[in-house]
Design an enzyme around this catalytic site. Structure first.
Site, PDB file in Angstrom:
ATOM      1  CE  LYS A   4       1.047   1.110   4.483  1.00  0.00           C
ATOM      2  NZ  LYS A   4       1.861   2.274   4.865  1.00  0.00           N
TER       3      LYS A   4
ATOM      4  CG  ASP B  15      -0.015  -0.161   8.402  1.00  0.00           C
ATOM      5  OD1 ASP B  15      -0.705   0.692   8.982  1.00  0.00           O
ATOM      6  OD2 ASP B  15       1.106   0.081   7.910  1.00  0.00           O
TER       7      ASP B  15
HETATM    8  O1  C5P Z   1       1.354  -1.277  15.023  1.00  0.00           O
HETATM    9  P1  C5P Z   1       2.679  -1.297  14.336  1.00  0.00           P
HETATM   10  O2  C5P Z   1       3.519  -2.469  14.722  1.00  0.00           O
HETATM   11  O3  C5P Z   1       2.592  -1.091  12.866  1.00  0.00           O
HETATM   12  O4  C5P Z   1       3.416   0.008  14.886  1.00  0.00           O
HETATM   13  C1  C5P Z   1       4.807   0.142  14.902  1.00  0.00           C
HETATM   14  C2  C5P Z   1       5.180   1.298  15.824  1.00  0.00           C
HETATM   15  O5  C5P Z   1       4.776   2.533  15.254  1.00  0.00           O
HETATM   16  C3  C5P Z   1       4.505   1.271  17.173  1.00  0.00           C
HETATM   17  O6  C5P Z   1       5.247   0.517  18.085  1.00  0.00           O
HETATM   18  C4  C5P Z   1       4.483   2.752  17.557  1.00  0.00           C
HETATM   19  O7  C5P Z   1       5.742   3.137  18.041  1.00  0.00           O
HETATM   20  C5  C5P Z   1       4.286   3.412  16.229  1.00  0.00           C
HETATM   21  N1  C5P Z   1       2.878   3.739  15.938  1.00  0.00           N
HETATM   22  C6  C5P Z   1       2.256   4.798  16.605  1.00  0.00           C
HETATM   23  N2  C5P Z   1       0.956   5.099  16.318  1.00  0.00           N
HETATM   24  C7  C5P Z   1       0.279   4.397  15.392  1.00  0.00           C
HETATM   25  C8  C5P Z   1       0.872   3.316  14.706  1.00  0.00           C
HETATM   26  C9  C5P Z   1       2.190   3.019  15.018  1.00  0.00           C
HETATM   27  O8  C5P Z   1       2.873   5.463  17.446  1.00  0.00           O
HETATM   28  N3  C5P Z   1      -0.989   4.713  15.118  1.00  0.00           N
END
Ligand code: C5P
Length: 294
Positions: free
Chosen positions: A10, A137
């Site tokens: 994406k 995601d």
């Molecule tokens: O959820 P995901 O593993 O994709 O997120 C990776 C990192 O990105 C999280 O640990 C966080 O530090 C940051 N993040 C965030 N807010 C979001 C998505 C991700 O702070 N909405």
């Protein structure tokens, strides 16, 4: 019989942040757009246990891999872990740490593929719940089209296809170095105006594309994470400027980077920018032109 499925990626046409939450995540609104560039995942039922292999030597294949975690979570949620396992092979073709959501897509395709392989033991609400537990995601990739997303990114509102983009093309470029997503979000403390944005930008952009106003939609492209990431990697801003000067209608960073995507009016226009881009920035890095057929 093994099942082989393509695992897409994406870009974020809009990534607007609405403040930091008590749980440390950021409240966001994003306009996700699916891109037909793929990894490939093969799944085969086996004795109990999860066994993952991968074509990419740098990617761990143990329980720290999102595909492994998705498979384990699926088998447990379906109550099948004692009886059935799965062998998975991931043919990694998309760049890592790229802001393209490829790892999240791998996890979503694992959930969907296992459900297909094992006779649909889980309903779509169960898959949604498992996806939200795996990463912000992952939910997006449980459905095929563009979508708005809210919350951490896991609350999806699917949108109709952006038919006005048919025949256009995206040029994607990953420079060979990645950006760690947690770092990019952490750095936002230095960019409070980007961290605490006004809601409505993602929906406003989506509305333009759905009305058939492509230039209007592109004018609404925005990514708050460009603040910290382009400051650290000014080269990424040069990629955008170069592509805009060579016919792109718009150019942005996807997710937390480091991939740049640029929209061209046609595949021929996008391909005509490739030679000059390579001449300016060299042959290293992953470059892909994707025609939009949605
Ligand atoms: O959820 P995901 O593993 O994709 O997120 C990776 C990192 O990105 C999280 O640990 C966080 O530090 C940051 N993040 C965030 N807010 C979001 C998505 C991700 O702070 N909405």
């Amino acid at each position: 019989m093994p099942l082989t499925r393509r695992s897409p990626c994406k870009v974020n046409f809009v990534l607007n942040l609405l403040g930091r939450r008590p749980d440390g995540f950021h409240e966001l609104e994003t306009l996700f757009f699916p891109v037909a560039a793929f990894d490939e995942l093969t799944l085969e039922a086996s004795d109990p246990g999860v066994a993952l292999t991968c074509s990419h030597p740098e990617l761990p294949v143990d329980a720290s891999n999102l595909v492994h975690r998705a498979a384990t979570a699926f088998l447990q949620a379906a109550g099948l872990a004692d009886r059935t396992g799965v062998r998975l092979h991931l043919d990694k073709r998309l760049p890592l740490c790229a802001g393209l959501g490829a790892g999240s897509a791998n996890a979503a395709v694992t959930l969907l593929g296992l459900n297909e392989l094992l006779g649909q033991p889980l309903a779509s609400v169960d898959l949604d719940r498992l996806a939200a537990g795996l990463g912000s995601d992952v939910n997006f990739f449980l459905q095929p089209g563009p979508a708005l997303a809210f919350g951490r990114g896991e609350r999806i509102e699917p949108l109709p296809s952006f038919t006005a983009l048919r025949g256009h093309a995206l040029l994607l470029f990953h420079p060979g170095f990645g950006v760690a997503t947690p770092w990019a979000f952490r750095e936002l403390t230095r960019f409070p105006h980007l961290r605490d944005g006004q809601p409505g930008r993602a929906a406003a952009a989506a509305r333009r594309f759905l009305e058939g106003d492509v230039p209007g939609g592109v004018a609404h492209w925005f990514n708050a994470l460009e603040g910290p990431v382009l400051e650290k990697h000014p080269l990424l801003a040069l990629h955008q400027e170069f592509l805009l000067a060579h016919g792109a209608m718009g150019a942005r960073m996807s997710g937390s980077g480091s991939t740049t995507f640029a929209l061209f009016a046609s595949e021929a226009d996008a391909r005509s920018a490739v030679g000059p881009f390579r001449a300016a920035f060299g042959e290293a890095g992953w470059l892909e032109v994707v025609r939009l057929d949605a």
